[in-house]
Design an enzyme around this catalytic site. Structure first.
Site, PDB file in Angstrom:
ATOM      1  N   SER A  72      36.912 -13.182 -11.047  1.00  0.00           N
ATOM      2  CA  SER A  72      35.898 -13.417 -12.086  1.00  0.00           C
ATOM      3  C   SER A  72      35.159 -14.740 -11.966  1.00  0.00           C
ATOM      4  O   SER A  72      34.154 -14.936 -12.652  1.00  0.00           O
ATOM      5  CB  SER A  72      36.543 -13.358 -13.468  1.00  0.00           C
ATOM      6  OG  SER A  72      36.707 -12.019 -13.837  1.00  0.00           O
ATOM      7  N   LYS A  75      31.533 -14.485 -11.482  1.00  0.00           N
ATOM      8  CA  LYS A  75      30.610 -13.991 -12.513  1.00  0.00           C
ATOM      9  C   LYS A  75      29.484 -14.958 -12.878  1.00  0.00           C
ATOM     10  O   LYS A  75      28.323 -14.543 -12.949  1.00  0.00           O
ATOM     11  CB  LYS A  75      31.406 -13.542 -13.744  1.00  0.00           C
ATOM     12  CG  LYS A  75      32.207 -12.267 -13.460  1.00  0.00           C
ATOM     13  CD  LYS A  75      33.184 -11.907 -14.569  1.00  0.00           C
ATOM     14  CE  LYS A  75      33.970 -10.648 -14.164  1.00  0.00           C
ATOM     15  NZ  LYS A  75      35.069 -10.340 -15.082  1.00  0.00           N
ATOM     16  N   TYR A 197      30.581  -4.559  -7.327  1.00  0.00           N
ATOM     17  CA  TYR A 197      31.291  -5.514  -8.181  1.00  0.00           C
ATOM     18  C   TYR A 197      32.675  -5.842  -7.596  1.00  0.00           C
ATOM     19  O   TYR A 197      33.086  -7.004  -7.555  1.00  0.00           O
ATOM     20  CB  TYR A 197      31.389  -4.937  -9.607  1.00  0.00           C
ATOM     21  CG  TYR A 197      32.375  -5.656 -10.483  1.00  0.00           C
ATOM     22  CD1 TYR A 197      32.064  -6.906 -11.036  1.00  0.00           C
ATOM     23  CD2 TYR A 197      33.630  -5.109 -10.748  1.00  0.00           C
ATOM     24  CE1 TYR A 197      32.991  -7.580 -11.835  1.00  0.00           C
ATOM     25  CE2 TYR A 197      34.548  -5.775 -11.544  1.00  0.00           C
ATOM     26  CZ  TYR A 197      34.226  -7.003 -12.076  1.00  0.00           C
ATOM     27  OH  TYR A 197      35.138  -7.661 -12.847  1.00  0.00           O
ATOM     28  N   TYR A 249      37.533 -16.191 -21.563  1.00  0.00           N
ATOM     29  CA  TYR A 249      37.986 -14.997 -22.266  1.00  0.00           C
ATOM     30  C   TYR A 249      38.249 -15.327 -23.738  1.00  0.00           C
ATOM     31  O   TYR A 249      37.489 -16.037 -24.373  1.00  0.00           O
ATOM     32  CB  TYR A 249      39.233 -14.403 -21.592  1.00  0.00           C
ATOM     33  CG  TYR A 249      39.085 -14.204 -20.121  1.00  0.00           C
ATOM     34  CD1 TYR A 249      38.034 -13.442 -19.611  1.00  0.00           C
ATOM     35  CD2 TYR A 249      39.954 -14.784 -19.221  1.00  0.00           C
ATOM     36  CE1 TYR A 249      37.894 -13.243 -18.250  1.00  0.00           C
ATOM     37  CE2 TYR A 249      39.828 -14.590 -17.860  1.00  0.00           C
ATOM     38  CZ  TYR A 249      38.784 -13.826 -17.381  1.00  0.00           C
ATOM     39  OH  TYR A 249      38.643 -13.653 -16.046  1.00  0.00           O
ATOM     40  N   VAL A 267      41.370 -13.808 -12.418  1.00  0.00           N
ATOM     41  CA  VAL A 267      42.760 -13.333 -12.430  1.00  0.00           C
ATOM     42  C   VAL A 267      43.551 -13.673 -11.168  1.00  0.00           C
ATOM     43  O   VAL A 267      44.770 -13.516 -11.158  1.00  0.00           O
ATOM     44  CB  VAL A 267      42.861 -11.803 -12.659  1.00  0.00           C
ATOM     45  CG1 VAL A 267      42.545 -11.447 -14.087  1.00  0.00           C
ATOM     46  CG2 VAL A 267      42.017 -11.040 -11.687  1.00  0.00           C
TER      47      VAL A 267
HETATM   48  N1  GLU Z   1      38.112  -7.963 -10.292  1.00  0.00           N
HETATM   49  C1  GLU Z   1      38.811  -8.240 -11.523  1.00  0.00           C
HETATM   50  C2  GLU Z   1      38.621  -7.072 -12.465  1.00  0.00           C
HETATM   51  O1  GLU Z   1      37.528  -6.601 -12.579  1.00  0.00           O
HETATM   52  C3  GLU Z   1      38.271  -9.478 -12.115  1.00  0.00           C
HETATM   53  C4  GLU Z   1      38.939  -9.806 -13.397  1.00  0.00           C
HETATM   54  C5  GLU Z   1      39.051 -11.286 -13.626  1.00  0.00           C
HETATM   55  O2  GLU Z   1      39.159 -12.069 -12.691  1.00  0.00           O
HETATM   56  O3  GLU Z   1      39.074 -11.643 -14.817  1.00  0.00           O
HETATM   57  O4  GLU Z   1      39.562  -6.612 -13.052  1.00  0.00           O
END
Ligand code: GLU
Length: 458
Positions: A72, A75, A197, A249, A267
């Site tokens: 993430s 992003k 993605y 988050y 994550v």
């Molecule tokens: N590729 C992970 C997902 O979409 C990213 C989630 C994250 O890093 O928060 O679940």
């Protein structure tokens, strides 16, 4: 004390990072993510902290060259690309910018429209990825990879094992995408968008890379290592604002309160933060808390923020403007030769020419102070003002506008205004139709005002 020729003592930034890492390395809380099977293989003890300054200097402690998938943390950077492609208004119509207060994989969709809450949770990130302008999925991913690489200052590749693992188990993200397409908020081929993605999340980085990426945002979009303008400054500002409110988050509020920095976690255990005009910082430590944020990462960045006084809401140091002279042409006439009659007039009326000299940089506070000095120095209208800003080294956009507006007002109120300034600064403040005059130096400016005074006496 180290004597010459033994060893150079470690710099205070590295020393600080090492100390934090040493202490927090003892923490064993948290769980390595395992919902993407490949991520479960990460070493829970790996722990690196990296800082990159605005001069491009790197400060490293621990495992800063261990490669992991960006997840993430990609992003905000892909959001930057979408903003650069479409502009803020168009992007906001598709992805909102409100902290969801929910988990990263929550179904945070607006009732009715299906618009995701923000681009930092999965739903919003999937829509953001779909917005990147490209003729097909391969070209879209290549643009994303190239963008992440430009932020990092080196060519990044995909961890194919992580990608395969996520693609094999990514049903929740597919489900989110189908929900959004059903609601009309995601447009296009769901399979292709979600695969892009997943590939974006699988781009391989190190903590050292992430620090450069964060530093590029902190540096207004210019990579401090390569000097490349990766995105325009207004986009960097928008991305940082979003990271400040939505980066962590459901822990985003407490994070801003304690660490006070725009940030983004992922994550795989990566966490970045940016301190505007100061530094980018990144941590890698895979064990996560229940919100999905790196346990040591959150603590390490909070401590680094305190140690280096980086909290955004700190009152910044000002006082960079010094008014070096506030006088009149009576005390400080020009050296221009004058006959006896002119000299007598200037001796008597020279105080109708106010002179204000300043040096330093002009942002809101300094400009406000400077303009108050000008007001105090001004003779009653009609009169003259020499504003000597030759040694002002930088003027912020808003400050230039304040300055320009005030000088325009003075001219309309019956003053003649002569400004000296470095060329770029004069250009910034001067607008078409402005009737104040820019001079190469203070001497010429004062002489011009004297000439005008004498001509008025005719
Ligand atoms: N590729 C992970 C997902 O979409 C990213 C989630 C994250 O890093 O928060 O679940």
């Amino acid at each position: 004390m180290t004597s010459a020729g033994t060893h150079i003592p470690v710099d205070p930034v590295t020393a600080g990072l090492r100390e934090i890492r040493e202490r927090l390395g003892r923490i064993t809380d948290g769980e390595v993510a395992n919902y993407i099977p490949e991520l479960a293989r990460a070493d829970p003890d790996a722990f690196g902290i990296a800082v990159v300054s605005m001069s491009g200097h790197r400060y490293l402690a621990g495992d800063t060259d261990v490669a992991f998938s960006i997840q993430s943390v990609s992003k905000p950077f892909v959001y930057a690309l979408a903003l650069a492609d479409l502009g803020l208004d168009a992007v906001l119509r598709r992805v909102n910018a409100e902290p969801s207060g929910e988990a990263y994989n929550a179904i945070s969709l607006e009732p009715g429209t299906g618009r995701p809450a923000n681009p930092m949770v999965n739903a919003g990130a999937i829509v953001t990825t779909s917005l990147i302008v490209a003729p097909d999925a391969a070209a879209r991913f290549e643009r994303i990879r190239a963008c992440l690489s430009a932020f990092a200052g080196r060519d990044l590749d995909v961890d194919e094992q992580v990608y395969a693992s996520e693609a094999a188990t990514g049903d929740r993200n597919r489900a989110l995408a189908y929900l959004m397409r059903g609601a009309g908020s995601l447009v296009g081929d769901v399979h292709e968008i979600v695969e892009t993605y997943f590939r974006q999340c699988s781009v391989r980085v190190t903590a050292a890379d992430l620090a450069v990426m964060a530093a590029t945002l902190a540096n207004g979009g210019v990579n401090p290592l390569t000097g490349v303008t990766v995105i325009q400054e207004p986009v960097a500002v928008q991305v940082l604002a979003l990271m400040a409110t939505c980066g962590l988050y459901d822990e985003a509020g407490a994070w801003l309160l304690r660490a006070g920095l725009p940030a983004k976690s992922g994550v795989s255990g990566g966490l970045i933060a940016a301190s505007p005009a100061r530094l980018g910082i990144a941590v890698y430590s895979p064990p996560l808390d229940v919100a999905g944020n790196s346990v040591r990462g959150v603590k390490a960045l909070t401590e680094a923020s305190e140690r280096f006084a980086l909290h955004l809401m700190h009152r910044p140091l000002q006082q960079t403007l010094t008014v070096t002279d506030r006088s009149t042409a009576r005390e400080h006439p020009s050296a221009r030769p004058r006959d006896a009659a002119a000299t007598a007039i200037l001796r008597r009326d020279g105080r109708r020419i106010a002179i204000v000299s300043a040096q330093g940089t002009l942002e809101f506070t300094e400009t406000e102070r400077l303009l108050n000095e000008v007001r105090t120095a001004l003779p009653p209208a009609p009169g003259w003002l020499v504003l000597d800003l030759e040694r002002v080294t930088h003027v912020a956009k808003g400050a230039a506008a304040m300055l320009g507006a005030t000088l325009g007002d003075l001219v309309r109120s019956g003053y003649e205004v002569a400004v000296t300034a470095q060329e770029s600064m004069a250009k910034e403040a001067h607008r078409d139709g402005d009737t104040w005059t820019v001079f190469a130096g203070r001497e010429q400016a004062v002489a011009w005002c004297e000439d005008r005074l004498l001509a008025g006496r005719g």
